[in-house]
Design a protein around this motif. Structure first.
Motif, PDB file in Angstrom:
ATOM      1  N   SER A   1      -7.874   1.971  -9.388  1.00  0.00           N
ATOM      2  CA  SER A   1      -9.450   1.790  -8.651  1.00  0.00           C
ATOM      3  C   SER A   1      -9.076   1.610  -7.289  1.00  0.00           C
ATOM      4  CB  SER A   1      -9.976   0.453  -9.485  1.00  0.00           C
ATOM      5  OG  SER A   1      -9.136  -0.760  -9.085  1.00  0.00           O
ATOM      6  N   PHE A   2      -8.044   1.170  -6.719  1.00  0.00           N
ATOM      7  CA  PHE A   2      -7.702   1.091  -5.434  1.00  0.00           C
ATOM      8  C   PHE A   2      -7.635   2.557  -4.526  1.00  0.00           C
ATOM      9  CE2 PHE A   2      -4.955   0.190  -1.693  1.00  0.00           C
ATOM     10  CZ  PHE A   2      -5.831  -0.539  -1.022  1.00  0.00           C
ATOM     11  N   VAL A   3      -7.287   3.534  -5.593  1.00  0.00           N
ATOM     12  CA  VAL A   3      -6.834   4.886  -4.944  1.00  0.00           C
ATOM     13  C   VAL A   3      -7.814   5.454  -3.905  1.00  0.00           C
ATOM     14  CG1 VAL A   3      -6.425   7.217  -5.546  1.00  0.00           C
ATOM     15  CG2 VAL A   3      -5.002   5.561  -6.649  1.00  0.00           C
ATOM     16  N   PRO A   4      -9.153   5.393  -4.098  1.00  0.00           N
ATOM     17  CA  PRO A   4     -10.122   5.939  -2.957  1.00  0.00           C
ATOM     18  C   PRO A   4      -9.999   5.143  -1.841  1.00  0.00           C
ATOM     19  CG  PRO A   4     -11.101   5.401  -4.932  1.00  0.00           C
ATOM     20  CD  PRO A   4      -9.849   4.907  -5.486  1.00  0.00           C
ATOM     21  N   VAL A   5      -9.746   3.943  -1.745  1.00  0.00           N
ATOM     22  CA  VAL A   5      -9.825   2.883  -0.581  1.00  0.00           C
ATOM     23  C   VAL A   5      -8.099   3.381  -0.045  1.00  0.00           C
ATOM     24  CG1 VAL A   5      -9.239   0.557   0.353  1.00  0.00           C
ATOM     25  CG2 VAL A   5     -10.598   1.038  -1.493  1.00  0.00           C
ATOM     26  N   LEU A   6      -7.001   3.524  -0.724  1.00  0.00           N
ATOM     27  CA  LEU A   6      -5.738   4.005  -0.184  1.00  0.00           C
ATOM     28  C   LEU A   6      -5.933   5.391   0.493  1.00  0.00           C
ATOM     29  CD1 LEU A   6      -3.040   3.134  -0.330  1.00  0.00           C
ATOM     30  CD2 LEU A   6      -2.772   4.076  -2.504  1.00  0.00           C
ATOM     31  N   GLU A   7      -6.657   6.259  -0.205  1.00  0.00           N
ATOM     32  CA  GLU A   7      -6.835   7.570   0.384  1.00  0.00           C
ATOM     33  C   GLU A   7      -7.871   7.587   1.703  1.00  0.00           C
ATOM     34  OE1 GLU A   7      -8.443   9.977  -2.676  1.00  0.00           O
ATOM     35  OE2 GLU A   7      -6.478  10.344  -3.555  1.00  0.00           O
ATOM     36  N   ALA A   8      -8.797   6.629   1.882  1.00  0.00           N
ATOM     37  CA  ALA A   8      -9.581   6.585   3.199  1.00  0.00           C
ATOM     38  C   ALA A   8      -8.579   6.020   4.146  1.00  0.00           C
ATOM     39  CB  ALA A   8     -10.664   5.489   2.825  1.00  0.00           C
ATOM     40  N   ILE A   9      -7.434   5.007   3.720  1.00  0.00           N
ATOM     41  CA  ILE A   9      -6.813   4.330   4.869  1.00  0.00           C
ATOM     42  C   ILE A   9      -5.609   5.343   5.093  1.00  0.00           C
ATOM     43  CG2 ILE A   9      -4.741   2.865   4.999  1.00  0.00           C
ATOM     44  CD1 ILE A   9      -6.167   0.890   2.975  1.00  0.00           C
ATOM     45  N   THR A  10      -5.512   6.470   4.470  1.00  0.00           N
ATOM     46  CA  THR A  10      -4.635   7.499   4.711  1.00  0.00           C
ATOM     47  C   THR A  10      -4.950   8.358   5.593  1.00  0.00           C
ATOM     48  OG1 THR A  10      -3.206   7.335   2.355  1.00  0.00           O
ATOM     49  CG2 THR A  10      -2.912   9.236   3.734  1.00  0.00           C
ATOM     50  N   GLN A  11      -6.219   8.609   5.318  1.00  0.00           N
ATOM     51  CA  GLN A  11      -6.830   9.744   6.345  1.00  0.00           C
ATOM     52  C   GLN A  11      -7.428   9.069   7.582  1.00  0.00           C
ATOM     53  OE1 GLN A  11     -10.817  10.834   4.730  1.00  0.00           O
ATOM     54  NE2 GLN A  11     -11.336  12.138   6.144  1.00  0.00           N
ATOM     55  N   TRP A  12      -7.635   7.732   7.655  1.00  0.00           N
ATOM     56  CA  TRP A  12      -7.897   7.224   8.907  1.00  0.00           C
ATOM     57  C   TRP A  12      -6.548   6.841   9.651  1.00  0.00           C
ATOM     58  CZ3 TRP A  12      -6.355   2.456  11.291  1.00  0.00           C
ATOM     59  CH2 TRP A  12      -7.137   2.157  12.357  1.00  0.00           C
ATOM     60  N   GLY A  13      -5.264   6.654   9.112  1.00  0.00           N
ATOM     61  CA  GLY A  13      -4.079   6.685   9.857  1.00  0.00           C
ATOM     62  C   GLY A  13      -3.785   8.142  10.412  1.00  0.00           C
ATOM     63  N   ASN A  14      -4.178   9.018   9.611  1.00  0.00           N
ATOM     64  CA  ASN A  14      -3.648  10.621   9.983  1.00  0.00           C
ATOM     65  C   ASN A  14      -4.402  10.798  11.214  1.00  0.00           C
ATOM     66  OD1 ASN A  14      -1.960  11.189   8.065  1.00  0.00           O
ATOM     67  ND2 ASN A  14      -3.356  12.080   6.742  1.00  0.00           N
TER      68      ASN A  14
ATOM     69  N   ALA B   1       0.856  -1.214   0.215  1.00  0.00           N
ATOM     70  CA  ALA B   1       0.100  -0.026  -0.154  1.00  0.00           C
ATOM     71  C   ALA B   1       0.897   1.201  -0.048  1.00  0.00           C
ATOM     72  CB  ALA B   1      -0.915  -0.089   1.114  1.00  0.00           C
ATOM     73  N   VAL B   2       2.061   1.074   0.633  1.00  0.00           N
ATOM     74  CA  VAL B   2       2.802   2.319   0.833  1.00  0.00           C
ATOM     75  C   VAL B   2       3.586   2.627  -0.800  1.00  0.00           C
ATOM     76  CG1 VAL B   2       4.999   3.165   1.506  1.00  0.00           C
ATOM     77  CG2 VAL B   2       3.690   1.784   2.988  1.00  0.00           C
ATOM     78  N   ILE B   3       3.869   1.429  -1.329  1.00  0.00           N
ATOM     79  CA  ILE B   3       4.352   1.727  -2.831  1.00  0.00           C
ATOM     80  C   ILE B   3       3.225   2.258  -3.780  1.00  0.00           C
ATOM     81  CG2 ILE B   3       5.019   0.379  -4.906  1.00  0.00           C
ATOM     82  CD1 ILE B   3       6.412  -1.585  -2.721  1.00  0.00           C
ATOM     83  N   LEU B   4       1.937   1.819  -3.546  1.00  0.00           N
ATOM     84  CA  LEU B   4       0.767   2.245  -4.206  1.00  0.00           C
ATOM     85  C   LEU B   4       0.519   3.690  -4.125  1.00  0.00           C
ATOM     86  CD1 LEU B   4      -1.379  -0.934  -4.129  1.00  0.00           C
ATOM     87  CD2 LEU B   4      -0.238  -0.044  -5.996  1.00  0.00           C
TER      88      LEU B   4
END
Length: 126
Positions: free
Chosen positions: A98-111, A34-37
Motif C-alpha cells: 500500500s506504500f508503493v504509490p508513495v514510494l513511486e512518487a518519492i522516486t519520481q520527485w527525487g529523479n 524506503a530504499v529497502i522497500l
C-alpha cells in the motif's frame, strides 16, 4: 480541520504520535527503510540480493532495518527448509504494498530534483 489533526495524537498499535506524518516517518523514514522497500516493490528478494543491490548499506544495518520493517508489518520474512542452509526471502506485505504509490512518487520527485539541480553519476564517479 485536517483529519490527521483532529485529536491531540494518533495511535498505531501501542505507539502514540503527534500526527500521521510522524507515524508515517516512523514506519518508513530514515536513510534505508524506503530504499529497502523500493528494492522489494517488484519482487521477492533474498538477503544477499538486497546486499548486492544496496552495496553502501552495512550488513548489520540491513538486518536491523529488515527486522524493524517486519515488526511494523511492511515486510514479510519467509524461511524455506529446516536444515542449514535454509532459504530466507523477503517480500512486501499487503500493508507494505500500500506504500508503493508513495514510494513511486518519492522516486519520481527525487529523479526530477536530480535532473534539475544535480547530476546522475555512474559507478566510480563522484
Amino acid at each position: 480541520m485536517k483529519t490527521e489533526c483532529i485529536g491531540d495524537h494518533v495511535k498505531l498499535k501501542d505507539k502514540s504520535y503527534p500526527c500521521t506524518v510522524s507515524l508515517t516517518m516512523d514506519l518508513v523514514g530514515g536513510k534505508w527503510k524506503a530504499v529497502i522497500l523500493y528494492h522489494l516493490k517488484d519482487e521477492v528478494k533474498r538477503y544477499s540480493e538486497l546486499r548486492k543491490e544496496i552495496p553502501s548499506i552495512t550488513e548489520m544495518t540491513l538486518s536491523l532495518q529488515l527486522k524493524q520493517l517486519e515488526k511494523d508489518g511492511l515486510v514479510s520474512r519467509k524461511v524455506y527448509g529446516k536444515k542449514p542452509p535454509v532459504k530466507v526471502v523477503y517480500s512486501l506485505t499487503d500493508f507494505g504494498k500500500s506504500f508503493v504509490p508513495v514510494l513511486e512518487a518519492i522516486t519520481q520527485w527525487g529523479n526530477q530534483v536530480v535532473s534539475e539541480k544535480g547530476e546522475f553519476l555512474t559507478n566510480g564517479a563522484g
